[in-house]
Scaffold this motif. Structure first.
Motif, PDB file in Angstrom:
ATOM      1  N   GLY A  87       0.805  -1.217   0.000  1.00 53.80           N
ATOM      2  CA  GLY A  87       0.000   0.000   0.000  1.00 53.80           C
ATOM      3  C   GLY A  87       0.835   1.263   0.000  1.00 53.80           C
ATOM      4  N   ASP A  88       1.970   1.236   0.694  1.00 54.29           N
ATOM      5  CA  ASP A  88       2.822   2.425   0.756  1.00 54.29           C
ATOM      6  C   ASP A  88       3.454   2.751  -0.589  1.00 54.29           C
ATOM      7  OD1 ASP A  88       4.307  -0.072   1.285  1.00 54.29           O
ATOM      8  OD2 ASP A  88       6.055   1.243   1.324  1.00 54.29           O
ATOM      9  N   GLU A  89       3.601   1.726  -1.456  1.00 56.37           N
ATOM     10  CA  GLU A  89       4.194   1.950  -2.773  1.00 56.37           C
ATOM     11  C   GLU A  89       3.130   2.252  -3.832  1.00 56.37           C
ATOM     12  OE1 GLU A  89       8.328  -0.527  -2.545  1.00 56.37           O
ATOM     13  OE2 GLU A  89       6.590  -1.643  -3.270  1.00 56.37           O
ATOM     14  N   MET A  90       1.864   2.217  -3.421  1.00 58.35           N
ATOM     15  CA  MET A  90       0.776   2.523  -4.347  1.00 58.35           C
ATOM     16  C   MET A  90       0.327   3.975  -4.244  1.00 58.35           C
ATOM     17  SD  MET A  90      -1.433  -0.969  -3.722  1.00 58.35           S
ATOM     18  CE  MET A  90      -2.849  -0.430  -4.677  1.00 58.35           C
ATOM     19  N   VAL A  91       0.764   4.669  -3.203  1.00 61.46           N
ATOM     20  CA  VAL A  91       0.393   6.079  -3.020  1.00 61.46           C
ATOM     21  C   VAL A  91       1.644   6.889  -2.702  1.00 61.46           C
ATOM     22  CG1 VAL A  91      -1.959   5.602  -2.238  1.00 61.46           C
ATOM     23  CG2 VAL A  91      -0.109   5.653  -0.561  1.00 61.46           C
ATOM     24  N   ASP A  92       1.696   8.105  -3.180  1.00 64.52           N
ATOM     25  CA  ASP A  92       2.845   8.972  -2.917  1.00 64.52           C
ATOM     26  C   ASP A  92       2.539   9.816  -1.682  1.00 64.52           C
ATOM     27  OD1 ASP A  92       5.172  10.358  -3.017  1.00 64.52           O
ATOM     28  OD2 ASP A  92       4.693  11.514  -4.831  1.00 64.52           O
ATOM     29  N   VAL A 369      12.265   6.749  -3.340  1.00 58.78           N
ATOM     30  CA  VAL A 369      12.441   6.535  -1.897  1.00 58.78           C
ATOM     31  C   VAL A 369      11.956   5.149  -1.493  1.00 58.78           C
ATOM     32  CG1 VAL A 369      12.341   8.970  -1.292  1.00 58.78           C
ATOM     33  CG2 VAL A 369      10.223   7.664  -1.487  1.00 58.78           C
ATOM     34  N   SER A 370      11.607   4.316  -2.466  1.00 60.12           N
ATOM     35  CA  SER A 370      11.129   2.964  -2.192  1.00 60.12           C
ATOM     36  C   SER A 370      11.671   2.025  -3.255  1.00 60.12           C
ATOM     37  CB  SER A 370       9.593   2.947  -2.188  1.00 60.12           C
ATOM     38  OG  SER A 370       9.106   1.710  -1.757  1.00 60.12           O
ATOM     39  N   THR A 371      11.861   0.765  -2.886  1.00 63.45           N
ATOM     40  CA  THR A 371      12.472  -0.188  -3.823  1.00 63.45           C
ATOM     41  C   THR A 371      11.511  -0.661  -4.905  1.00 63.45           C
ATOM     42  OG1 THR A 371      11.833  -2.096  -2.469  1.00 63.45           O
ATOM     43  CG2 THR A 371      13.959  -1.041  -1.972  1.00 63.45           C
TER      44      THR A 371
END
Length: 690
Positions: A87-92, A369-371
């Motif tokens: 979920g954290d990689e689906m929203v900025d 900021v994310s892999t």
């Protein structure tokens, strides 16, 4: 409830059963009931575990509420998994100009990957931190793959799997996917500091500025109150000096007006001797001086008003990548974190990789900021070609409805698990469940089940479910297989004694939470409030762990605190799991302690009393009418003639016994009715679905 049964029986239309199904699926209690099953597989708990302290997780309940809301909204299962894994990689959320409900939901969902035991603390040294982080990482991987893919990959942690085609390298390739967020060899970042503030950067800065201003004002108010107290203490001391030895009066008055650190040894000794006179409490001053009381109250009112100006920002127990460049992930020799071996690249088990569409993780973009690793994994898990995801969830739903899955080992679809009892049905359900998603992904429906004709409406039925769990439930529970009686028959029993072919429905005991909730519902004491912080627990002198205030009633069991070291005794007695890693399949035991709990539990005795009070109000004046009301509330049916006669006889005999012990007639009858209610709540018919 009796009214619902009456309405169903009064509905003569062919769709009467379907109407009930649709009503129950639309009921908000559906999400609460089915969330419990998912939370089991997710390993949800409200405490950190491992250490004796077993600290409470303040924000864990937000993930529980996310699951309930998602199920009630019938969120497509593929999206449900995507959000929980990435979920954290689906929203900025870092650059968001506004904190939206969508951002909040996506981040809260990643609490799925924060459920594992995690006792890392600020006071750990590097060695302890690394060890506990590896434990948490291993458990997180187990929860992830067992709940979504139904495989025993954890068995390859120390060596190649003994029964399945999983290598040790496969295990650490999946672990590498999680390394963007969980870094055992990284900086010390204990569990309480791995949170996301639910606010934009601008909102956080504004809150910081406001809180700084508030602190400044509060500090000045504190100084004002201290000065007020000091002044009136001197005023009170001047009055009380007459009680002090004349030789000490002047020196004591002088010492009281000097800062403690600047007093001479003689003044310090004198201050210690007359300490009660120098440190008159504020409450005592308020009792003696009305003007002090008023001035102090005004300062406290200002302080209270100022405190309300603080901006409290919610923290989410979410998973997020610390940056886009994690350290290489080593394969651990024999699974020992102190023996790192060769490094591995992020990936999935080779045997599950489609050679036509290899699993890949796109390299992070410049400035990322994310892999992106967990998002790639989530997309692979829910893509149409994945052979496990849809099969695992439809099998799990089937198991909850029929007591046993089409694959009995719901957590293990491998060779070491049990084979499907009906492979074509499992395949059909899986393809049907994900049919719409396949059409959207490929532009054509792959193996789409053809529509059939509804025998009642003579209209085509399109079984494509589009990852909808509610539609899956409806498909199963409106089937002839589900609607069968559980009556035993000799002929099919000789052919299929284990009922693998479902020639009858299985009798099943309710889960622990459903037993408790049903008791509350029958007694009329079930609190319908949804969501929010869990109900705290307390230990009784008997050693029982119970929810606070349980005798009065209570909320549904899904809202009770789940503490790993102190499970609620009643729920634990009826096989609610003690959450160590996760629970993919509950056991159902039959033990003497269960019967003893039903006979002696303070909770059940209290609910029986409330049940009896309800019957007295709703059941009329006659004994037969009250017995009928009790049966309808407990069993959703009227008592038979023999049952009615037996209940009447019991009430008379029990009332006589109570009267013989000195109780008045009315008290004896009420106590006898409560005993009857406890007998009904303890009956097999109450705790079993037949």
């Amino acid at each position: 409830m009796p009214q619902e049964v009456d309405a169903f029986l009064a509905d003569a239309s062919p769709q009467a059963y379907d109407k009930v199904v649709d009503r129950l699926l639309a009921d908000p209690r559906y999400g609460e009931r089915w969330a419990r099953y998912w939370l089991d597989t997710a390993g949800y708990a409200d405490s950190e575990g491992v250490l004796e302290e077993d600290r409470i997780r303040p924000n864990a309940w937000r993930y529980r509420d996310y699951v309930i809301r998602s199920l009630n909204a019938d969120k497509p299962y593929d999206r449900f998994l995507r959000e929980q894994i990435a979920g954290d990689e689906m929203v900025d959320y870092r650059a968001a100009a506004k904190w939206t409900p969508e951002i909040d939901e996506a981040l809260t969902a990643t609490g799925f990957l924060r459920t594992a035991v995690d006792a890392t603390r600020d006071d750990f040294n590097e060695h302890q931190f690394t060890e506990y982080q590896y434990r948490m990482l291993n458990d997180t991987e187990t929860i992830l793959v067992s709940s979504t893919l139904g495989i025993t990959l954890q068995c390859a942690r120390c060596h190649n799997h003994k029964y399945e085609p999983f290598s040790q390298r496969d295990y650490y390739r999946v672990q590498a996917i999680l390394s963007g967020a969980i870094r055992p060899r990284g900086k010390l970042l204990p569990t309480n500091r791995r949170q996301i503030v639910a606010a934009t950067a601008a909102d956080q800065q504004h809150a910081k500025e406001v809180d700084t201003q508030v602190e400044t004002v509060l500090k000045s108010l504190e100084q004002a109150e201290n000065s007020l107290v000091a002044a009136y203490r001197l005023k009170a001391l001047d009055v009380k000096l007459l009680t002090v030895q004349e030789a000490d009066r002047a020196l004591l008055a002088q010492a009281a007006r000097i800062d403690e650190a600047k007093r001479t040894p003689e003044q310090k000794a004198l201050a210690a001797k007359y300490k009660p006179l120098l440190e008159t409490t504020a409450d005592a001053l308020a009792a003696s001086y009305p003007d002090f009381k008023q001035n102090r109250a005004e300062i406290q009112a200002q302080r209270s008003a100022e405190e309300k100006k603080r901006i409290a920002l919610v923290e989410l127990r979410a998973l997020y990548d610390q940056d886009a460049a994690p350290q290489p992930t080593p394969l651990l020799i024999r699974g020992e974190w102190t023996r790192p071996g060769d490094t591995v690249e992020p990936g999935i088990p080779v045997v599950l990789d489609d050679p036509r569409h290899r699993f890949t993780v796109p390299p992070p973009a410049t400035g990322a900021v994310s892999t992106g690793r967990r998002r790639a994994l989530a997309e692979w898990i829910v893509r149409p070609g994945n052979p496990l995801t849809a099969r695992v969830i439809v099998n799990r739903v089937w198991a909850h409805h029929f007591g046993v899955g089409l694959v009995p080992t719901v957590e293990n679809f491998g060779r070491s698990g049990m084979p499907p009892t009906n492979q074509p049905l499992l395949d059909w359900l899986a393809v049907t469940f994900a049919a719409d998603s396949q059409w959207q992904s490929t532009g054509q429906r792959v193996n789409r089940p053809g529509p059939s004709i509804d025998p009642l409406t003579h209209q085509p039925i399109d079984y494509s479910l589009g990852w909808s769990l509610k539609r899956l439930h409806r498909l199963i529970i409106t089937s002839a297989a589900y609607r069968q009686s559980s009556v035993y028959r000799d002929d099919p029993a000789r052919i299929d004694p284990d009922n693998k072919l479902l020639w009858r429905q299985r009798s099943r005991r309710l889960e622990a939470e459903a037993i408790r909730d049903s008791m509350l519902a029958a007694a009329g004491t079930l609190d319908p409030n949804m969501y929010g912080e869990p109900v705290a627990e307390e230990a009784r002198a008997s050693g029982e762990i119970v929810p606070v205030g349980e005798e009065k009633g209570g909320r549904r069991s899904i809202y009770l605190l789940v503490r790993r070291s102190k499970p609620v005794t009643l729920l634990n007695t009826f096989d609610a799991p003690v959450m160590e890693t996760n629970c993919t399949r509950r056991i159902t035991s039959t033990t003497a302690t269960q019967a003893l709990a039903l006979m002696n539990s303070g909770f059940i005795a209290a609910q029986s009393q409330r049940f009896a009070e309800r019957i007295t109000k709703e059941g009329g004046e006659s004994i037969p009418s009250r017995i009928e009301t009790a049966y309808r509330l407990a069993f959703n049916r009227k008592p038979g003639a023999k049952e009615l006669a037996a209940a009447e006889s019991f009430l008379r005999a029990q009332a006589v016994r109570y009267a013989a012990s000195g109780k008045k007639a009315a008290e004896s009858q009420a106590a006898a009715l409560a005993d009857l209610c406890q007998a009904l709540l303890s009956a097999n018919e109450f705790v079993y679905v037949d």
